[in-house]
Scaffold this active site. Structure first.
Site, PDB file in Angstrom:
ATOM      1  N   ASP A  30      40.220  39.464  44.970  1.00  0.00           N
ATOM      2  CA  ASP A  30      39.846  38.855  46.246  1.00  0.00           C
ATOM      3  C   ASP A  30      41.024  37.988  46.724  1.00  0.00           C
ATOM      4  OD1 ASP A  30      38.819  37.186  48.271  1.00  0.00           O
ATOM      5  OD2 ASP A  30      36.786  37.410  47.489  1.00  0.00           O
ATOM      6  N   HIS A  72      68.036  36.115  49.693  1.00  0.00           N
ATOM      7  CA  HIS A  72      67.194  36.508  50.823  1.00  0.00           C
ATOM      8  C   HIS A  72      68.010  37.215  51.895  1.00  0.00           C
ATOM      9  CE1 HIS A  72      63.053  35.260  50.141  1.00  0.00           C
ATOM     10  NE2 HIS A  72      63.573  34.406  49.293  1.00  0.00           N
ATOM     11  N   GLU A  97      57.568  40.787  51.086  1.00  0.00           N
ATOM     12  CA  GLU A  97      58.636  39.780  51.045  1.00  0.00           C
ATOM     13  C   GLU A  97      59.828  40.309  50.259  1.00  0.00           C
ATOM     14  OE1 GLU A  97      59.778  35.194  49.840  1.00  0.00           O
ATOM     15  OE2 GLU A  97      57.810  35.940  49.269  1.00  0.00           O
ATOM     16  N   LYS A 137      37.681  29.362  47.361  1.00  0.00           N
ATOM     17  CA  LYS A 137      38.600  29.641  48.480  1.00  0.00           C
ATOM     18  C   LYS A 137      39.002  28.394  49.269  1.00  0.00           C
ATOM     19  CE  LYS A 137      36.837  34.328  48.672  1.00  0.00           C
ATOM     20  NZ  LYS A 137      36.113  35.373  49.366  1.00  0.00           N
TER      21      LYS A 137
HETATM   22  P1  NAP Z   1      30.421  42.781  41.445  1.00  0.00           P
HETATM   23  O1  NAP Z   1      30.946  44.144  41.672  1.00  0.00           O
HETATM   24  O2  NAP Z   1      29.496  42.209  42.457  1.00  0.00           O
HETATM   25  O3  NAP Z   1      29.678  42.691  40.033  1.00  0.00           O
HETATM   26  C1  NAP Z   1      30.209  43.260  38.879  1.00  0.00           C
HETATM   27  C2  NAP Z   1      29.313  44.406  38.455  1.00  0.00           C
HETATM   28  O4  NAP Z   1      29.897  45.096  37.359  1.00  0.00           O
HETATM   29  C3  NAP Z   1      27.940  43.918  38.012  1.00  0.00           C
HETATM   30  O5  NAP Z   1      26.993  44.785  38.550  1.00  0.00           O
HETATM   31  C4  NAP Z   1      28.005  44.050  36.491  1.00  0.00           C
HETATM   32  O6  NAP Z   1      26.750  44.294  35.935  1.00  0.00           O
HETATM   33  C5  NAP Z   1      28.904  45.251  36.348  1.00  0.00           C
HETATM   34  N1  NAP Z   1      29.641  45.361  35.079  1.00  0.00           N
HETATM   35  C6  NAP Z   1      29.779  46.504  34.364  1.00  0.00           C
HETATM   36  N2  NAP Z   1      30.553  46.317  33.284  1.00  0.00           N
HETATM   37  C7  NAP Z   1      30.918  45.012  33.292  1.00  0.00           C
HETATM   38  C8  NAP Z   1      31.727  44.214  32.453  1.00  0.00           C
HETATM   39  N3  NAP Z   1      32.337  44.719  31.375  1.00  0.00           N
HETATM   40  N4  NAP Z   1      31.891  42.933  32.778  1.00  0.00           N
HETATM   41  C9  NAP Z   1      31.306  42.392  33.857  1.00  0.00           C
HETATM   42  N5  NAP Z   1      30.519  43.100  34.701  1.00  0.00           N
HETATM   43  C10 NAP Z   1      30.322  44.419  34.430  1.00  0.00           C
HETATM   44  O7  NAP Z   1      31.672  41.823  41.189  1.00  0.00           O
HETATM   45  P2  NAP Z   1      31.776  40.243  41.073  1.00  0.00           P
HETATM   46  O8  NAP Z   1      32.978  40.019  40.255  1.00  0.00           O
HETATM   47  O9  NAP Z   1      30.494  39.607  40.672  1.00  0.00           O
HETATM   48  O10 NAP Z   1      32.049  39.820  42.561  1.00  0.00           O
HETATM   49  C11 NAP Z   1      33.277  40.183  43.137  1.00  0.00           C
HETATM   50  C12 NAP Z   1      33.065  40.377  44.605  1.00  0.00           C
HETATM   51  O11 NAP Z   1      32.509  39.189  45.139  1.00  0.00           O
HETATM   52  C13 NAP Z   1      34.349  40.616  45.342  1.00  0.00           C
HETATM   53  O12 NAP Z   1      34.175  41.706  46.238  1.00  0.00           O
HETATM   54  C14 NAP Z   1      34.544  39.338  46.123  1.00  0.00           C
HETATM   55  O13 NAP Z   1      35.272  39.562  47.291  1.00  0.00           O
HETATM   56  C15 NAP Z   1      33.127  38.929  46.375  1.00  0.00           C
HETATM   57  N6  NAP Z   1      32.873  37.512  46.664  1.00  0.00           N
HETATM   58  C16 NAP Z   1      31.566  37.165  46.788  1.00  0.00           C
HETATM   59  C17 NAP Z   1      31.230  35.858  47.027  1.00  0.00           C
HETATM   60  C18 NAP Z   1      29.790  35.469  47.119  1.00  0.00           C
HETATM   61  O14 NAP Z   1      29.518  34.314  47.421  1.00  0.00           O
HETATM   62  N7  NAP Z   1      28.871  36.353  46.854  1.00  0.00           N
HETATM   63  C19 NAP Z   1      32.232  34.890  47.148  1.00  0.00           C
HETATM   64  C20 NAP Z   1      33.554  35.255  46.991  1.00  0.00           C
HETATM   65  C21 NAP Z   1      33.848  36.577  46.738  1.00  0.00           C
HETATM   66  P3  NAP Z   1      25.847  43.074  35.406  1.00  0.00           P
HETATM   67  O15 NAP Z   1      25.754  42.026  36.491  1.00  0.00           O
HETATM   68  O16 NAP Z   1      24.517  43.688  35.104  1.00  0.00           O
HETATM   69  O17 NAP Z   1      26.501  42.503  34.196  1.00  0.00           O
END
Ligand code: NAP
Length: 413
Positions: A309, A404, A103, A234
């Site tokens: 996301d 714009h 944009e 969402k």
């Molecule tokens: P994730 O990549 O699934 O989890 C984060 C990972 O980082 C975990 O394994 C965590 O380990 C690790 N980690 C290492 N250092 C960390 C720190 N300092 N703080 C927090 N975690 C740390 O990411 P998420 O944020 O849970 O999920 C994001 C994803 O979910 C995006 O790709 C999004 O698009 C997607 N999403 C999923 C859903 C669904 O329903 N599943 C819905 C919407 C979006 P530990 O867990 O052992 O702490």
């Protein structure tokens, strides 16, 4: 695998003998699979996809984590606004804000807002609530059993917490908020998630907790869906506005009268009136869930740049603008009720997105955990304030259409 095999596989794709999703396996190489899918599409549709082909991404690293069936990448230009002076609890100092957008005029607009804020002494930010949610829905037999389930969950909170937290090092269950409608029971689980936005983390943890509840609750509670839409992910929803989701953040600044005049070419009273009549009266009249002019613009541009996301722009951009004229200056604040951001996990690990996070000094895990995500949330909210301030100022000075015309239609030269 040689080019002959690649040709062979593409021919099989054309004949429908192999499916697009099997290519990683068939070719044994995820980058080659990307080429195969793309060439197949090019031949089938009779078009060239050389721009989509042009990428630095190594698909060995991201297939199965960030994407399925990839054919390349989309490029979005990224601009920079700032410096923006922030006095947060976690973000302290001057920041340059990476903004990915198509944009025209958006980066320039936020940039001018940053200038007005910084020249006025900066923006203060505070996080007032922090918690990612997942709300499964259970079916029970009747209202008595619904009440029993809620009572049982309250009485067994510590055990449920232990089970949920067994799946993660950083996720900590803070509370379970129950809601009843007829014989439906929603349990809104809320967790702190360290530096992750946390959606996968809390979904996995809540799944485990639900298993425990179904197994141990003495009555009959059937888990209908792990997400019962009262999370709410969402979708725009009042529950996130009231109870928060992700981080609830307030940013405030006092814009000096002379800065408003010199930088924004308007006066505090005019900006205040636009906020009242446009943001407040207009949004109420329209039945809008939010009271702001364009929070989504700034949120979306930062989300794209930093690997958040993108679909969560829906609730992350919900919020309010509050203004007051104080001794001729302008008090300007923004409140984001449900800002969902992370510096680890999801798309934050991709190379360009990592660099954008590095510009802000928040790439990867914080020390202690959680501090990078909080710092990032404060920066995002401060940038939203700068962008919102500038748009309201431009409207009050009747500049919007001209900007714009000049910046959005390539007529600046
Ligand atoms: P994730 O990549 O699934 O989890 C984060 C990972 O980082 C975990 O394994 C965590 O380990 C690790 N980690 C290492 N250092 C960390 C720190 N300092 N703080 C927090 N975690 C740390 O990411 P998420 O944020 O849970 O999920 C994001 C994803 O979910 C995006 O790709 C999004 O698009 C997607 N999403 C999923 C859903 C669904 O329903 N599943 C819905 C919407 C979006 P530990 O867990 O052992 O702490």
């Amino acid at each position: 695998m040689g080019s002959e095999n690649l040709e062979e596989v593409i021919s099989k794709l054309m004949r429908g003998e192999v499916s697009l999703s099997k290519l990683d396996e068939v070719l044994g190489n995820k980058n080659l699979a990307v080429v195969a899918r793309r060439v197949f599409l090019e031949r089938k549709l009779g078009i060239k996809l050389s721009a989509i082909a042009s990428t630095i991404l190594d698909f060995e690293q991201i297939v199965g984590r960030n994407i399925e069936n990839p054919i390349g990448a989309v490029q979005v230009p990224i601009g920079i606004a700032g410096p923006l002076l922030i006095h947060g609890e976690y973000a302290r100092g001057e920041y340059y804000i990476p903004l990915a957008t198509t944009e025209g005029a958006l980066v320039a607009s936020i940039n001018r807002g940053c200038k007005a804020v910084t020249l006025s002494g900066g923006v203060r930010t505070r996080i007032i609530r922090d918690g990612m949610t997942r709300a499964p829905v259970f079916r029970v037999r009747n209202i008595d059993e619904a009440l029993e389930l809620v009572k049982w969950v309250n009485e067994h909170f510590e055990e449920i917490k232990k089970v949920a937290e067994s799946t993660t090092r950083h996720g900590k269950l803070v509370r379970i908020e129950p809601y009843i409608m007829g014989n439906n029971v929603w349990l809104r689980f809320e967790y702190t998630t360290g530096d992750a936005m946390g959606m996968n983390m809390v979904t996995i943890a809540t799944d485990k907790a639900c298993e425990y509840i179904e197994k141990n609750f003495p009555g009959e509670a059937y888990l209908v869906s792990l997400s019962g839409n009262m999370c709410t992910d969402k979708k725009p929803a009042y529950i996130n506005m009231l109870l928060g989701r992700g981080k609830t953040v307030v940013a405030e600044a006092v814009i000096k009268r002379d800065v408003a005049l010199k930088v924004l070419k308007t006066l505090p009273e005019y900006i205040h009136e636009v906020n009242l009549r446009k943001n407040w009266a207009g949004s109420v009249r329209a039945g809008s869930l939010s009271i702001n002019a364009h929070f989504a613009n700034i949120i979306a541009a930062i989300f794209i740049a930093t690997g958040q996301d993108i679909a969560q722009v829906v609730e992350s951009s919900m919020g309010f603008v509050w203004t007051e004229v104080r001794d001729g200056d302008l008090y300007f604040s923004v409140t984001l009720t449900s800002l969902e951001v992370g510096t680890v996990g999801g798309g934050t690990r991709l190379p360009t997105q990592q660099e954008a996070l590095k510009i802000l000094g928040v790439a990867g895990p914080g020390d202690p955990p959680g501090t990078n995500a909080k710092k990032f949330a404060e920066i995002v909210t401060a940038a939203v304030l700068a962008g919102e301030l500038n748009l309201l100022a431009a409207l009050s000075a009747r500049e919007l259409a001209r900007a714009h015309e000049r910046l959005g239609r390539g007529r600046s030269g």
